[in-house]
Design a protein around this motif. Sequence first.
Motif, PDB file in Angstrom:
ATOM      1  N   ASN A 159      41.391  21.601  11.807  1.00 13.22           N
ATOM      2  CA  ASN A 159      40.118  21.948  11.174  1.00 13.22           C
ATOM      3  C   ASN A 159      40.315  22.934  10.032  1.00 13.22           C
ATOM      4  N   HIS A 160      41.307  23.829  10.189  1.00 12.23           N
ATOM      5  CA  HIS A 160      41.590  24.801   9.123  1.00 12.23           C
ATOM      6  C   HIS A 160      42.044  24.105   7.840  1.00 12.23           C
ATOM      7  N   GLY A 162      41.246  21.248   6.942  1.00  9.26           N
ATOM      8  CA  GLY A 162      40.221  20.313   6.484  1.00  9.26           C
ATOM      9  C   GLY A 162      39.758  20.564   5.066  1.00  9.26           C
ATOM     10  N   THR A 163      40.036  21.747   4.538  1.00  5.18           N
ATOM     11  CA  THR A 163      39.692  22.021   3.138  1.00  5.18           C
ATOM     12  C   THR A 163      40.579  21.240   2.177  1.00  5.18           C
ATOM     13  N   ASP A 166      39.597  15.644   4.258  1.00  6.19           N
ATOM     14  CA  ASP A 166      38.761  15.360   5.421  1.00  6.19           C
ATOM     15  C   ASP A 166      39.550  14.677   6.531  1.00  6.19           C
ATOM     16  N   TYR A 168      42.203  15.655   7.841  1.00  2.00           N
ATOM     17  CA  TYR A 168      42.708  16.654   8.779  1.00  2.00           C
ATOM     18  C   TYR A 168      41.679  16.970   9.867  1.00  2.00           C
ATOM     19  N   LYS A 169      40.411  16.870   9.556  1.00  2.00           N
ATOM     20  CA  LYS A 169      39.365  17.340  10.460  1.00  2.00           C
ATOM     21  C   LYS A 169      39.369  16.564  11.768  1.00  2.00           C
ATOM     22  N   ASN A 172      35.563  13.851  11.439  1.00  2.00           N
ATOM     23  CA  ASN A 172      35.174  13.750  10.024  1.00  2.00           C
ATOM     24  C   ASN A 172      34.034  12.780   9.802  1.00  2.00           C
TER      25      ASN A 172
END
Length: 425
Positions: A159-160, A162-163, A166, A168-169, A172
Amino acid sequence: MSYRKFGKNDVLINTLKAHPRSEFYIYSSSIYYNNRGRNQGKYNGEARMVPDGFINLYEYNIDKGTIGGSVASENKYIEPFISKDSSRISLSMTTESLSSTDWGTEFGYGDKITGSYPQFTSIKREYISTPSASSDACKRGTFDCAHNYSYMSLRPLLNHYGTLSDHYKVNNGIRNLDSTNLNLIHIPSIFYGNKIKPGTVSLRWYVTGTLLAELTDHKQNGELIQVGSTIGSELNTLSGSVQGVVLYNEGFILLTGSTSIRTGQTMMLRAGESTRENPSWRYWGAGARDGVTYDSFGGSRPDSFLSASFGMSFEGETATETVTMYARAPRGKVNYSNNPTFIKYDQQLLEFTSSHVYQENRERLIKNIVSSSFGDYNEKFRRQVYISKIGIYDDDKNLIGIATLADPVRKDENEDYVFKIKMDM
């Protein structure tokens, strides 16, 4: 011996950045690293003392073993050890992990607790079918919960990051990793250093030696994108799609792609299962220390497993602090030696000695070693020494290092010399 202080510009500290390349090939539950073959030793069948695809940390116990069934006296294993005392310190690298009960009952005070070398490691694949259990026990924080601890430890990082993307989230909006079968590749840091270099990761799937598909992170944002295939036209639908992500700093690759790379090419890929699967990225790396072997398919014919092989390559990033020191031997200085051959032979060493006084002969002559181009002719005397070692001292004149020259350098009193000493910190 004379002491000389380093000048203002004589000590330089730099950072050397390198990008070591690693390449792995996985076939039939074996891992091969950088195309290394077996290195036959004198005492051991594998001189590096590790299986194929592994690295021997610090290369302890290289080519150790036995001769004719008896341990050679000059060939004993080295091992770490501590003695049990009241500090209650244990050794983490023992053959079997010690519980507090074992530590207290199996060893007496003063006993030696030993470990074993070499330490070694390689990449590892982990197939995760239950990433995050949603049972009430997990919600209550019960310890014995059904979730996967590898995934749960990485979940906040996903989640970190994710910036960056998407993909990575955890959730999503298209898929939720908590309830998706995942393929987690563990890469120990010894293979990449500080982090994996973005843009260098490549994962390849081969069938009978022919490239089926490839993933790369050419966008350098962690997304693993399929870049095409050499078999048929049916794979064009996956070309350009994201099939996983790379955690560059932590050394993990998370593959989430469940869509078949190619239909009609089923093979055995899951241990304990008799169902043949179409190739997909969640099965990439089957056999890489994950329990999947030729004999692990529940009695089914596993021949198709041998048709699959996998390749992975990437570059790491290492930063090594280096110190460069310039030791100067100026003209007219550094021309005295403590070597006995510096003084002319057969001279009286002492002028006077007693129980209170020690006085050397002040009239001793230095041997003239200046060479001449003419026979039976001695050149005019000049001070000359041969520099073979350079000692490095701290502010309190404690010797902290010695630089030894490969060949002694002749230093004439009319010459200037600068010796460059370089050391990794």
